[in-house]
Design a protein around this motif. Structure first.
Motif, PDB file in Angstrom:
ATOM      1  N   ILE A  21      45.284  34.967  42.067  1.00 11.73           N
ATOM      2  CA  ILE A  21      45.879  34.726  40.748  1.00 11.73           C
ATOM      3  C   ILE A  21      44.787  34.581  39.698  1.00 11.73           C
ATOM      4  N   TRP A  22      43.753  33.791  39.998  1.00 11.07           N
ATOM      5  CA  TRP A  22      42.666  33.599  39.034  1.00 11.07           C
ATOM      6  C   TRP A  22      41.832  34.868  38.861  1.00 11.07           C
ATOM      7  N   LEU A  23      41.733  35.692  39.901  1.00 10.19           N
ATOM      8  CA  LEU A  23      41.056  36.982  39.763  1.00 10.19           C
ATOM      9  C   LEU A  23      41.823  37.884  38.803  1.00 10.19           C
ATOM     10  N   ALA A  24      43.139  37.886  38.899  1.00  6.19           N
ATOM     11  CA  ALA A  24      43.947  38.710  37.998  1.00  6.19           C
ATOM     12  C   ALA A  24      43.801  38.247  36.556  1.00  6.19           C
ATOM     13  N   VAL A  25      43.804  36.933  36.334  1.00  6.58           N
ATOM     14  CA  VAL A  25      43.625  36.402  34.980  1.00  6.58           C
ATOM     15  C   VAL A  25      42.243  36.773  34.443  1.00  6.58           C
ATOM     16  N   GLY A  26      41.223  36.625  35.276  1.00  5.16           N
ATOM     17  CA  GLY A  26      39.866  36.978  34.853  1.00  5.16           C
ATOM     18  C   GLY A  26      39.703  38.456  34.579  1.00  5.16           C
ATOM     19  N   ALA A  27      40.340  39.295  35.390  1.00  5.45           N
ATOM     20  CA  ALA A  27      40.256  40.736  35.163  1.00  5.45           C
ATOM     21  C   ALA A  27      40.931  41.122  33.852  1.00  5.45           C
ATOM     22  N   LEU A  28      42.047  40.485  33.542  1.00 11.55           N
ATOM     23  CA  LEU A  28      42.706  40.758  32.259  1.00 11.55           C
ATOM     24  C   LEU A  28      41.830  40.315  31.090  1.00 11.55           C
ATOM     25  N   LEU A  29      41.191  39.168  31.213  1.00 11.34           N
ATOM     26  CA  LEU A  29      40.302  38.695  30.145  1.00 11.34           C
ATOM     27  C   LEU A  29      39.091  39.617  29.979  1.00 11.34           C
ATOM     28  N   LEU A  30      38.518  40.062  31.081  1.00 10.43           N
ATOM     29  CA  LEU A  30      37.385  40.993  30.985  1.00 10.43           C
ATOM     30  C   LEU A  30      37.812  42.333  30.409  1.00 10.43           C
TER      31      LEU A  30
END
Length: 132
Positions: free
Chosen positions: A25-34
């Motif tokens: 979940i946190w990887l998906a959020v970070g990928a969207l932010l990047l």
């Protein structure tokens, strides 16, 4: 109605798998932010490696926290296991999806994820209800 909520609720018994869910979940959020950072600024993809390592570190920190909080004991162990399995899963998916090869960044990624997962596990085991 109780039967419906029991059927639809997903309860996981394993702390490590629960930590991997939270890491994803946190990887998906970070990928969207990047992705938003790449789209909305003058950053290039070649200079994003430290940011990518930061996202993976934050994801395993959160996953280690969740797995150790769920287990209530041996926080660094569950956190580091989460970081190791996260990296193994990430490398398997990268190899199968893009035929990614072994580079010098892989051991560095493994080090970052294991250490941040262990740190998150140490925080998570102290935040759990069993630690009092």
């Amino acid at each position: 109605m109780d039967t419906l909520t029991r059927v639809l609720s997903l309860r996981n018994a394993s702390p490590v798998v629960s930590g991997l869910y939270w890491s994803g979940i946190w990887l998906a959020v970070g990928a969207l932010l990047l992705s938003a950072l790449l789209t909305g600024s003058s950053f290039s993809e070649s200079g994003m490696l430290p940011w990518v390592f930061g996202v993976h570190g934050c994801a395993t920190l959160a996953g280690g926290f969740a797995s150790a909080k769920r287990s209530g004991r041996r926080g660094w162990y569950f956190g580091m296991t989460n970081g190791f399995l996260y990296t193994l899963l990430l490398m398997t998916i990268s190899f199968l999806a893009t035929d990614a090869s072994w580079t010098t960044a892989v051991p560095l990624l493994l080090l970052v994820t294991c250490l941040s997962g262990a740190f998150g596990g140490m925080l998570g085991v102290n935040a759990g209800s069993n630690s009092r």
